[in-house]
Design a protein around this motif. Structure first.
Motif, PDB file in Angstrom:
ATOM      1  N   ALA A  71      19.971  32.427 -24.974  1.00 49.73           N
ATOM      2  CA  ALA A  71      19.122  32.762 -26.122  1.00 49.73           C
ATOM      3  C   ALA A  71      19.712  32.147 -27.386  1.00 49.73           C
ATOM      4  CB  ALA A  71      19.017  34.273 -26.276  1.00 49.73           C
ATOM      5  N   PRO A  72      18.898  31.513 -28.212  1.00 42.82           N
ATOM      6  CA  PRO A  72      19.419  30.873 -29.427  1.00 42.82           C
ATOM      7  C   PRO A  72      19.970  31.892 -30.415  1.00 42.82           C
ATOM      8  CG  PRO A  72      17.019  30.864 -29.414  1.00 42.82           C
ATOM      9  CD  PRO A  72      17.441  31.334 -28.056  1.00 42.82           C
ATOM     10  N   ASP A  73      20.940  31.453 -31.190  1.00 43.62           N
ATOM     11  CA  ASP A  73      21.574  32.347 -32.159  1.00 43.62           C
ATOM     12  C   ASP A  73      20.568  32.896 -33.164  1.00 43.62           C
ATOM     13  OD1 ASP A  73      24.010  32.003 -30.946  1.00 43.62           O
ATOM     14  OD2 ASP A  73      24.728  30.481 -32.358  1.00 43.62           O
ATOM     15  N   TRP A  74      19.599  32.082 -33.568  1.00 42.71           N
ATOM     16  CA  TRP A  74      18.641  32.549 -34.571  1.00 42.71           C
ATOM     17  C   TRP A  74      17.808  33.707 -34.033  1.00 42.71           C
ATOM     18  CZ3 TRP A  74      13.625  32.448 -33.071  1.00 42.71           C
ATOM     19  CH2 TRP A  74      13.216  31.498 -32.130  1.00 42.71           C
ATOM     20  N   LEU A  75      17.559  33.723 -32.725  1.00 42.86           N
ATOM     21  CA  LEU A  75      16.804  34.830 -32.140  1.00 42.86           C
ATOM     22  C   LEU A  75      17.649  36.102 -32.117  1.00 42.86           C
ATOM     23  CD1 LEU A  75      14.275  35.884 -30.703  1.00 42.86           C
ATOM     24  CD2 LEU A  75      15.291  35.140 -28.541  1.00 42.86           C
ATOM     25  N   LEU A  76      18.917  35.965 -31.762  1.00 47.55           N
ATOM     26  CA  LEU A  76      19.809  37.123 -31.740  1.00 47.55           C
ATOM     27  C   LEU A  76      19.975  37.705 -33.142  1.00 47.55           C
ATOM     28  CD1 LEU A  76      22.562  35.831 -29.282  1.00 47.55           C
ATOM     29  CD2 LEU A  76      20.582  37.277 -28.783  1.00 47.55           C
ATOM     30  N   ARG A  77      20.075  36.820 -34.133  1.00 49.78           N
ATOM     31  CA  ARG A  77      20.189  37.303 -35.514  1.00 49.78           C
ATOM     32  C   ARG A  77      18.919  38.025 -35.939  1.00 49.78           C
ATOM     33  NH1 ARG A  77      22.723  32.216 -36.324  1.00 49.78           N
ATOM     34  NH2 ARG A  77      20.759  31.357 -37.119  1.00 49.78           N
ATOM     35  N   ALA A  78      17.773  37.502 -35.525  1.00 54.99           N
ATOM     36  CA  ALA A  78      16.507  38.153 -35.867  1.00 54.99           C
ATOM     37  C   ALA A  78      16.412  39.531 -35.218  1.00 54.99           C
ATOM     38  CB  ALA A  78      15.334  37.282 -35.430  1.00 54.99           C
ATOM     39  N   CYS A  79      16.881  39.638 -33.977  1.00 54.67           N
ATOM     40  CA  CYS A  79      16.876  40.937 -33.286  1.00 54.67           C
ATOM     41  C   CYS A  79      17.742  41.944 -34.027  1.00 54.67           C
ATOM     42  CB  CYS A  79      17.380  40.768 -31.855  1.00 54.67           C
ATOM     43  SG  CYS A  79      16.259  39.872 -30.759  1.00 54.67           S
ATOM     44  N   ALA A 137       5.603  42.223 -36.860  1.00 55.46           N
ATOM     45  CA  ALA A 137       5.957  40.924 -36.291  1.00 55.46           C
ATOM     46  C   ALA A 137       6.248  39.901 -37.384  1.00 55.46           C
ATOM     47  CB  ALA A 137       4.833  40.424 -35.391  1.00 55.46           C
ATOM     48  N   ALA A 138       5.555  40.017 -38.508  1.00 57.56           N
ATOM     49  CA  ALA A 138       5.777  39.073 -39.612  1.00 57.56           C
ATOM     50  C   ALA A 138       7.209  39.169 -40.129  1.00 57.56           C
ATOM     51  CB  ALA A 138       4.786  39.337 -40.739  1.00 57.56           C
ATOM     52  N   GLY A 139       7.748  40.386 -40.178  1.00 57.17           N
ATOM     53  CA  GLY A 139       9.129  40.565 -40.618  1.00 57.17           C
ATOM     54  C   GLY A 139      10.111  39.941 -39.644  1.00 57.17           C
ATOM     55  N   PHE A 140       9.834  40.086 -38.353  1.00 59.07           N
ATOM     56  CA  PHE A 140      10.700  39.498 -37.333  1.00 59.07           C
ATOM     57  C   PHE A 140      10.675  37.975 -37.423  1.00 59.07           C
ATOM     58  CE2 PHE A 140      11.725  37.904 -33.128  1.00 59.07           C
ATOM     59  CZ  PHE A 140      12.782  38.700 -32.728  1.00 59.07           C
ATOM     60  N   VAL A 141       9.480  37.420 -37.565  1.00 60.64           N
ATOM     61  CA  VAL A 141       9.341  35.964 -37.650  1.00 60.64           C
ATOM     62  C   VAL A 141      10.041  35.431 -38.899  1.00 60.64           C
ATOM     63  CG1 VAL A 141       7.688  34.078 -37.950  1.00 60.64           C
ATOM     64  CG2 VAL A 141       7.217  35.899 -36.299  1.00 60.64           C
ATOM     65  N   ALA A 142       9.899  36.144 -40.015  1.00 65.62           N
ATOM     66  CA  ALA A 142      10.568  35.719 -41.249  1.00 65.62           C
ATOM     67  C   ALA A 142      12.082  35.739 -41.076  1.00 65.62           C
ATOM     68  CB  ALA A 142      10.148  36.620 -42.405  1.00 65.62           C
ATOM     69  N   ALA A 143      12.592  36.767 -40.379  1.00 61.72           N
ATOM     70  CA  ALA A 143      14.035  36.851 -40.137  1.00 61.72           C
ATOM     71  C   ALA A 143      14.507  35.724 -39.227  1.00 61.72           C
ATOM     72  CB  ALA A 143      14.378  38.206 -39.522  1.00 61.72           C
ATOM     73  N   ALA A 144      13.640  35.298 -38.315  1.00 60.55           N
ATOM     74  CA  ALA A 144      14.001  34.213 -37.401  1.00 60.55           C
ATOM     75  C   ALA A 144      14.029  32.865 -38.110  1.00 60.55           C
ATOM     76  CB  ALA A 144      13.014  34.166 -36.234  1.00 60.55           C
ATOM     77  N   GLY A 145      13.184  32.718 -39.129  1.00 54.91           N
ATOM     78  CA  GLY A 145      13.170  31.470 -39.884  1.00 54.91           C
ATOM     79  C   GLY A 145      12.571  30.300 -39.126  1.00 54.91           C
ATOM     80  N   ARG A 146      11.684  30.592 -38.197  1.00 54.64           N
ATOM     81  CA  ARG A 146      11.024  29.549 -37.415  1.00 54.64           C
ATOM     82  C   ARG A 146       9.518  29.774 -37.451  1.00 54.64           C
ATOM     83  NH1 ARG A 146      15.803  28.771 -37.487  1.00 54.64           N
ATOM     84  NH2 ARG A 146      17.100  27.686 -35.940  1.00 54.64           N
ATOM     85  N   ALA A 147       8.766  28.816 -36.965  1.00 52.28           N
ATOM     86  CA  ALA A 147       7.312  28.953 -36.915  1.00 52.28           C
ATOM     87  C   ALA A 147       6.925  30.106 -35.990  1.00 52.28           C
ATOM     88  CB  ALA A 147       6.679  27.653 -36.428  1.00 52.28           C
ATOM     89  N   HIS A 148       5.844  30.797 -36.341  1.00 51.75           N
ATOM     90  CA  HIS A 148       5.437  31.989 -35.594  1.00 51.75           C
ATOM     91  C   HIS A 148       5.239  31.684 -34.108  1.00 51.75           C
ATOM     92  CE1 HIS A 148       3.234  35.502 -34.261  1.00 51.75           C
ATOM     93  NE2 HIS A 148       3.463  36.092 -35.421  1.00 51.75           N
ATOM     94  N   ALA A 149       4.556  30.597 -33.802  1.00 53.25           N
ATOM     95  CA  ALA A 149       4.283  30.267 -32.400  1.00 53.25           C
ATOM     96  C   ALA A 149       5.581  30.013 -31.633  1.00 53.25           C
ATOM     97  CB  ALA A 149       3.372  29.047 -32.322  1.00 53.25           C
ATOM     98  N   HIS A 150       6.531  29.343 -32.279  1.00 53.74           N
ATOM     99  CA  HIS A 150       7.811  29.048 -31.627  1.00 53.74           C
ATOM    100  C   HIS A 150       8.609  30.330 -31.403  1.00 53.74           C
ATOM    101  CE1 HIS A 150      11.359  26.985 -30.377  1.00 53.74           C
ATOM    102  NE2 HIS A 150      12.051  27.293 -31.464  1.00 53.74           N
ATOM    103  N   VAL A 151       8.599  31.211 -32.406  1.00 47.35           N
ATOM    104  CA  VAL A 151       9.308  32.488 -32.274  1.00 47.35           C
ATOM    105  C   VAL A 151       8.691  33.311 -31.145  1.00 47.35           C
ATOM    106  CG1 VAL A 151       9.851  34.674 -33.414  1.00 47.35           C
ATOM    107  CG2 VAL A 151      10.022  32.536 -34.692  1.00 47.35           C
TER     108      VAL A 151
END
Length: 218
Positions: free
Chosen positions: A104-112, A125-139
């Motif tokens: 699992a990528p580090d950015w996903l773990l940080r978002a979790c 979900a918008a808050g999670f995606v913003a924390a991930a810092g990636r496009a919604h579809a990719h997240v």
């Protein structure tokens, strides 16, 4: 509530009786603790949020915490005794690592990890995606691959865990708790809660909320 040295605060009780346990720790103790346990950085006393970190608990856990605080007060004032009080508390409150597959990528773990904060999960979900810092579809694709859940499903699990703690540990009304979870629609809140806990919020509160026992009464 983890009050930091720079926080200006006041506490107001609810109901006929309020039991307040206030443990004051030297900043040097807190600084030394995070140096030895860097995974605490950004949480609790070390949070960088504008407001202090709040960790609701059910009444039984609060009673156990009160007893531990009393033991700390009456015992020797040593760094060892202080850490014996703090470390189990922080370990219990720290969000568990997400169940992810290897790779699992580090950015996903940080978002979790970031999604455990009310200011994030209130946004869904918008808050999670913003924390991930990636496009919604990719997240969304990555979350399903490594978490087995969509961002919305993952955040709703966190919301319902938070709601359960608030129901068991406070006298807040259901609309207040639902709004705090970021779900102002009470019907939707009830439906999600039943999906996650197989019981209504009111029934959950009736079962798990217990009168807080004062440590000096035991």
């Amino acid at each position: 509530m983890f009050i930091r040295p720079h926080d200006v605060h006041a506490i107001q009780g609810r109901g006929e009786e309020t039991h307040l346990v206030n443990v004051i720790l030297a900043p040097s103790v807190i600084s030394a603790l995070v140096e030895r346990h860097p995974d605490l950085d950004g949480r609790f006393f070390w949070s960088t949020d504008d407001t202090p970190s709040i960790a609701p608990h059910d009444s039984k856990t609060l009673a156990d915490l009160s007893r531990a605080a009393l033991k700390l007060e009456l015992g020797p004032r040593t760094a060892l005794a202080t850490e014996a009080f703090l470390l189990p508390l922080l370990n219990d409150l720290a969000p568990s690592a997400p169940q992810t597959q290897i790779g699992a990528p580090d950015w996903l773990l940080r978002a979790c990890d970031t999604a455990q904060s009310p200011r994030v999960f209130q946004e869904g979900a918008a808050g999670f995606v913003a924390a991930a810092g990636r496009a919604h579809a990719h997240v969304s694709r990555t979350a399903r691959k490594f978490l087995g859940q969509s961002p919305s499903e993952y955040v709703n699990t966190i919301r319902m865990e938070h709601a359960a703690r608030r129901l068991a540990g406070t006298g807040d009304s259901l609309p207040e708790i639902a709004a705090e979870c970021g779900i102002p629609n009470l019907s939707h809140f009830h439906r999600l809660f039943r999906i996650h806990h197989d019981i209504t919020p009111r029934a959950y509160r009736k079962i798990y909320q217990r009168e807080l026992v004062r440590p000096d009464a035991c």
